[in-house]
Design a protein around this motif. Structure first.
Motif, PDB file in Angstrom:
ATOM      1  N   PHE A 104      20.852  38.064 111.763  1.00 27.58           N
ATOM      2  CA  PHE A 104      19.460  37.857 112.150  1.00 27.58           C
ATOM      3  C   PHE A 104      18.934  36.460 111.833  1.00 27.58           C
ATOM      4  O   PHE A 104      19.202  35.908 110.779  1.00 27.58           O
ATOM      5  N   ASP A 105      18.127  35.929 112.765  1.00 28.04           N
ATOM      6  CA  ASP A 105      17.436  34.658 112.568  1.00 28.04           C
ATOM      7  C   ASP A 105      16.300  34.812 111.569  1.00 28.04           C
ATOM      8  O   ASP A 105      16.017  33.912 110.785  1.00 28.04           O
ATOM      9  N   VAL A 106      15.619  35.949 111.625  1.00 33.83           N
ATOM     10  CA  VAL A 106      14.483  36.220 110.753  1.00 33.83           C
ATOM     11  C   VAL A 106      14.573  37.668 110.278  1.00 33.83           C
ATOM     12  O   VAL A 106      14.796  38.576 111.073  1.00 33.83           O
ATOM     13  N   VAL A 107      14.390  37.863 108.982  1.00 34.70           N
ATOM     14  CA  VAL A 107      14.351  39.191 108.374  1.00 34.70           C
ATOM     15  C   VAL A 107      12.991  39.320 107.699  1.00 34.70           C
ATOM     16  O   VAL A 107      12.587  38.426 106.950  1.00 34.70           O
ATOM     17  N   VAL A 108      12.283  40.410 107.961  1.00 35.74           N
ATOM     18  CA  VAL A 108      10.931  40.579 107.451  1.00 35.74           C
ATOM     19  C   VAL A 108      10.818  41.929 106.737  1.00 35.74           C
ATOM     20  O   VAL A 108      11.245  42.953 107.275  1.00 35.74           O
ATOM     21  N   LEU A 147      18.739  41.919 102.167  1.00 37.70           N
ATOM     22  CA  LEU A 147      17.988  41.203 103.208  1.00 37.70           C
ATOM     23  C   LEU A 147      18.601  39.838 103.449  1.00 37.70           C
ATOM     24  O   LEU A 147      18.774  39.412 104.598  1.00 37.70           O
ATOM     25  N   CYS A 148      18.952  39.146 102.377  1.00 35.80           N
ATOM     26  CA  CYS A 148      19.570  37.831 102.484  1.00 35.80           C
ATOM     27  C   CYS A 148      20.905  37.924 103.221  1.00 35.80           C
ATOM     28  O   CYS A 148      21.202  37.117 104.095  1.00 35.80           O
ATOM     29  N   ARG A 165      20.964  29.625 107.563  1.00 35.75           N
ATOM     30  CA  ARG A 165      19.764  28.903 107.991  1.00 35.75           C
ATOM     31  C   ARG A 165      18.695  29.833 108.571  1.00 35.75           C
ATOM     32  O   ARG A 165      17.698  29.375 109.113  1.00 35.75           O
ATOM     33  N   GLY A 166      18.906  31.151 108.446  1.00 38.71           N
ATOM     34  CA  GLY A 166      17.897  32.119 108.875  1.00 38.71           C
ATOM     35  C   GLY A 166      16.828  32.265 107.805  1.00 38.71           C
ATOM     36  O   GLY A 166      17.009  31.864 106.652  1.00 38.71           O
ATOM     37  N   TYR A 167      15.715  32.844 108.178  1.00 40.01           N
ATOM     38  CA  TYR A 167      14.576  33.003 107.271  1.00 40.01           C
ATOM     39  C   TYR A 167      14.435  34.450 106.822  1.00 40.01           C
ATOM     40  O   TYR A 167      14.664  35.385 107.594  1.00 40.01           O
ATOM     41  N   ILE A 168      14.028  34.608 105.581  1.00 38.53           N
ATOM     42  CA  ILE A 168      13.725  35.916 105.018  1.00 38.53           C
ATOM     43  C   ILE A 168      12.285  35.851 104.539  1.00 38.53           C
ATOM     44  O   ILE A 168      11.937  35.035 103.682  1.00 38.53           O
ATOM     45  N   ILE A 208       8.729  32.986 101.676  1.00 39.57           N
ATOM     46  CA  ILE A 208       9.633  32.689 102.783  1.00 39.57           C
ATOM     47  C   ILE A 208      10.785  31.875 102.245  1.00 39.57           C
ATOM     48  O   ILE A 208      10.589  30.818 101.642  1.00 39.57           O
ATOM     49  N   TYR A 209      11.991  32.407 102.431  1.00 37.06           N
ATOM     50  CA  TYR A 209      13.226  31.768 101.976  1.00 37.06           C
ATOM     51  C   TYR A 209      14.098  31.437 103.166  1.00 37.06           C
ATOM     52  O   TYR A 209      14.045  32.122 104.189  1.00 37.06           O
ATOM     53  N   LYS A 210      14.900  30.406 103.023  1.00 41.90           N
ATOM     54  CA  LYS A 210      15.863  30.024 104.040  1.00 41.90           C
ATOM     55  C   LYS A 210      17.256  30.205 103.470  1.00 41.90           C
ATOM     56  O   LYS A 210      17.584  29.653 102.418  1.00 41.90           O
ATOM     57  N   LYS A 211      18.062  31.008 104.162  1.00 42.42           N
ATOM     58  CA  LYS A 211      19.432  31.256 103.712  1.00 42.42           C
ATOM     59  C   LYS A 211      20.266  30.000 103.863  1.00 42.42           C
ATOM     60  O   LYS A 211      20.171  29.297 104.863  1.00 42.42           O
ATOM     61  N   LEU A 212      21.071  29.706 102.865  1.00 42.47           N
ATOM     62  CA  LEU A 212      21.931  28.517 102.895  1.00 42.47           C
ATOM     63  C   LEU A 212      23.266  28.840 103.522  1.00 42.47           C
ATOM     64  O   LEU A 212      23.663  29.957 103.677  1.00 42.47           O
TER      65      LEU A 212
END
Length: 183
Positions: free
Chosen positions: A88-92, A110-111, A117-120, A179-183
């Protein structure tokens, strides 16, 4: 504006819009008109919406909306999420990270479900009965950052998050959007 910033700003605006100073009826109306937000997100390149809920009744409501391509029943925090990792690009997650609901360790799942580079995007309450949970959650978020799993993009304190419902609190309680960005 870069694609990453555009995506981040749009997701942030959608999430924050549901927690502005509103009545319960207005919040229900927000969720009932969520389809407009899906259309907006689709214009920004989001195409695949997957919903996870522990309640079969909530999944039926979601199914009837026609917005989701896939719906799965799952109690968050009781094992792996029933989705492919790194998809997923974005997880909410909104409204579930609080005492008595979902254990804060679920943020690791979730991560894992986000693409690199996706957002959580996550939310929690800051009222008195949730302070210990919030502290544990924030320690977990920081630990994951130190482990190199993600980086914090934004942490926003929202003063009038939602109406207080306990006898000890009146008016509105505060909350936090992470809001976090996965590395």
């Amino acid at each position: 504006m870069s694609a990453d910033t555009n995506t981040f700003e749009n997701v942030k605006a959608v999430i924050l819009s549901c927690h502005k100073n509103t009545t319960s009826e207005e919040k229900v109306n927000f969720y009932n008109t969520w389809a407009e937000n899906y259309d907006q997100m689709k214009r920004h390149g989001f195409r695949n919406f997957v919903g996870i809920d522990g309640s079969q009744a909530m999944l039926e409501v979601a199914r009837e909306s026609g917005l989701y391509q896939d719906l799965k029943q799952c109690l968050l925090g009781e094992g792996q999420l029933p989705v492919q990792q790194g998809l997923f690009d974005v997880v909410v997650i909104v409204g579930a990270l609080s005492v008595g609901q979902v254990h804060y360790h679920v943020v690791r799942e979730l991560c894992k479900s986000a693409k690199p580079r996706g957002y959580i995007c996550m939310t929690t309450r800051s009222n008195d009965d949730n302070l210990q949970y919030k502290s544990s959650l924030e320690r977990e978020l920081k630990q994951m950052e130190e482990e190199g799993l993600w980086t914090c993009v934004e942490r926003s304190q929202v003063e009038d998050w939602e109406r207080a419902v306990s006898e000890q609190e009146h008016g509105y309680i505060s909350g936090v959007v992470y809001i976090y960005k996965k590395l």
